[in-house]
Design an enzyme around this catalytic site. Structure first.
Site, mmCIF file in Angstrom:
data_model
loop_
_atom_site.group_PDB
_atom_site.id
_atom_site.type_symbol
_atom_site.label_atom_id
_atom_site.label_comp_id
_atom_site.label_asym_id
_atom_site.label_seq_id
_atom_site.Cartn_x
_atom_site.Cartn_y
_atom_site.Cartn_z
ATOM 1 N N ASN A 39 -12.866 -3.498 2.831
ATOM 2 C CA ASN A 39 -13.796 -2.382 2.943
ATOM 3 C C ASN A 39 -14.768 -2.437 1.766
ATOM 4 O O ASN A 39 -14.353 -2.652 0.626
ATOM 5 C CB ASN A 39 -13.033 -1.055 2.917
ATOM 6 C CG ASN A 39 -12.093 -0.912 4.108
ATOM 7 O OD1 ASN A 39 -12.406 -1.351 5.206
ATOM 8 N ND2 ASN A 39 -10.935 -0.299 3.888
ATOM 9 N N ASP A 62 0.844 -1.192 0.000
ATOM 10 C CA ASP A 62 0.000 0.000 0.000
ATOM 11 C C ASP A 62 0.887 1.252 0.000
ATOM 12 O O ASP A 62 1.907 1.318 0.684
ATOM 13 C CB ASP A 62 -0.907 -0.002 1.237
ATOM 14 C CG ASP A 62 -2.072 0.943 1.100
ATOM 15 O OD1 ASP A 62 -3.218 0.463 1.006
ATOM 16 O OD2 ASP A 62 -1.853 2.181 1.079
ATOM 17 N N HIS A 80 -10.249 -5.607 -2.977
ATOM 18 C CA HIS A 80 -8.894 -5.820 -2.460
ATOM 19 C C HIS A 80 -8.968 -6.229 -1.001
ATOM 20 O O HIS A 80 -9.821 -5.753 -0.249
ATOM 21 C CB HIS A 80 -8.025 -4.575 -2.622
ATOM 22 C CG HIS A 80 -8.671 -3.297 -2.187
ATOM 23 N ND1 HIS A 80 -9.628 -2.663 -2.955
ATOM 24 C CD2 HIS A 80 -8.522 -2.550 -1.081
ATOM 25 C CE1 HIS A 80 -10.039 -1.565 -2.328
ATOM 26 N NE2 HIS A 80 -9.385 -1.482 -1.173
ATOM 27 N N GLY A 136 -15.669 2.394 4.055
ATOM 28 C CA GLY A 136 -14.366 3.039 3.901
ATOM 29 C C GLY A 136 -13.676 2.719 2.594
ATOM 30 O O GLY A 136 -12.486 3.006 2.431
ATOM 31 N N HIS A 155 -6.884 -6.044 2.406
ATOM 32 C CA HIS A 155 -5.747 -5.425 3.096
ATOM 33 C C HIS A 155 -5.126 -6.475 4.018
ATOM 34 O O HIS A 155 -5.836 -7.061 4.853
ATOM 35 C CB HIS A 155 -6.204 -4.257 3.979
ATOM 36 C CG HIS A 155 -6.789 -3.091 3.257
ATOM 37 N ND1 HIS A 155 -6.089 -1.933 3.025
ATOM 38 C CD2 HIS A 155 -8.028 -2.881 2.745
ATOM 39 C CE1 HIS A 155 -6.873 -1.058 2.399
ATOM 40 N NE2 HIS A 155 -8.057 -1.609 2.220
HETATM 41 P P1 5GP Z 1 -9.778 1.102 0.401
HETATM 42 O O1 5GP Z 1 -9.887 2.407 1.158
HETATM 43 O O2 5GP Z 1 -10.505 1.176 -0.910
HETATM 44 O O3 5GP Z 1 -10.166 -0.095 1.210
HETATM 45 O O4 5GP Z 1 -8.240 0.895 0.111
HETATM 46 C C1 5GP Z 1 -7.576 1.489 -0.955
HETATM 47 C C2 5GP Z 1 -6.114 1.482 -0.602
HETATM 48 O O5 5GP Z 1 -5.383 1.753 -1.778
HETATM 49 C C3 5GP Z 1 -5.709 2.547 0.430
HETATM 50 O O6 5GP Z 1 -5.143 1.927 1.559
HETATM 51 C C4 5GP Z 1 -4.714 3.402 -0.321
HETATM 52 O O7 5GP Z 1 -3.640 3.849 0.480
HETATM 53 C C5 5GP Z 1 -4.252 2.481 -1.431
HETATM 54 N N1 5GP Z 1 -3.809 3.171 -2.636
HETATM 55 C C6 5GP Z 1 -4.436 4.216 -3.256
HETATM 56 N N2 5GP Z 1 -3.773 4.585 -4.352
HETATM 57 C C7 5GP Z 1 -2.683 3.764 -4.438
HETATM 58 C C8 5GP Z 1 -1.599 3.674 -5.369
HETATM 59 O O8 5GP Z 1 -1.511 4.405 -6.364
HETATM 60 N N3 5GP Z 1 -0.664 2.720 -5.119
HETATM 61 C C9 5GP Z 1 -0.743 1.882 -4.042
HETATM 62 N N4 5GP Z 1 0.247 0.984 -3.898
HETATM 63 N N5 5GP Z 1 -1.745 1.941 -3.155
HETATM 64 C C10 5GP Z 1 -2.711 2.868 -3.343
#
Ligand code: 5GP
Length: 112
Positions: A85, A28, A98, A91, A100
């Site tokens: 999420n 991340d 995905h 969130g 985490h």
């Molecule tokens: P969500 O909030 O949808 O569960 O998680 C999305 C995750 O993607 C977040 O933890 C965020 O930091 C990560 N993320 C967003 N943009 C990028 C990116 O360009 N590269 C990487 N490696 N992670 C990303």
């Protein structure tokens, strides 16, 4: 294309932790723990709320892949957390399913 499809296509760089023909795992960009890896299916499922019965085997392999990465990084004994999420209140910020994988520090409950 989703942001994560662009990572799969190597249009956006990421630190890759694991890859096979159907799954990609990468670190991340904004880590919330010493280990914070995202495990995604290459084929877009927008969120777990929209998963179909036919996605079940792939989602199972996604979870097992997250477990294997945690094991390979030595997190099995101390423990780790898997988070999915879904939707606005969940969130979710990227509409591409995905998992985490968070580890390397004690996690708290309830989550924020
Ligand atoms: P969500 O909030 O949808 O569960 O998680 C999305 C995750 O993607 C977040 O933890 C965020 O930091 C990560 N993320 C967003 N943009 C990028 C990116 O360009 N590269 C990487 N490696 N992670 C990303």
């Amino acid at each position: 294309m989703t942001l994560f499809e662009k990572i799969v296509a190597r249009e956006i760089p990421a630190k890759i932790a694991f890859e096979n023909d159907e799954i990609l795992a990468f670190h991340d960009v904004n880590p919330q723990a010493p280990v914070h890896i995202l495990v995604i299916p290459k084929r877009v499922i927008p969120r777990i709320a929209e998963a179909q019965a036919s996605d079940g085997a792939l989602i199972g392999r996604l979870l097992l892949t997250a477990k294997q990465i945690a094991t390979d990084l030595g997190l099995s004994e101390t423990g780790f957390r898997l988070v999915i999420n879904s939707g606005r209140n969940g969130g979710e910020t990227v509409p591409h399913l995905h998992v985490h994988l968070l580890g390397g520090r004690p996690m708290h409950w309830p989550p924020g």
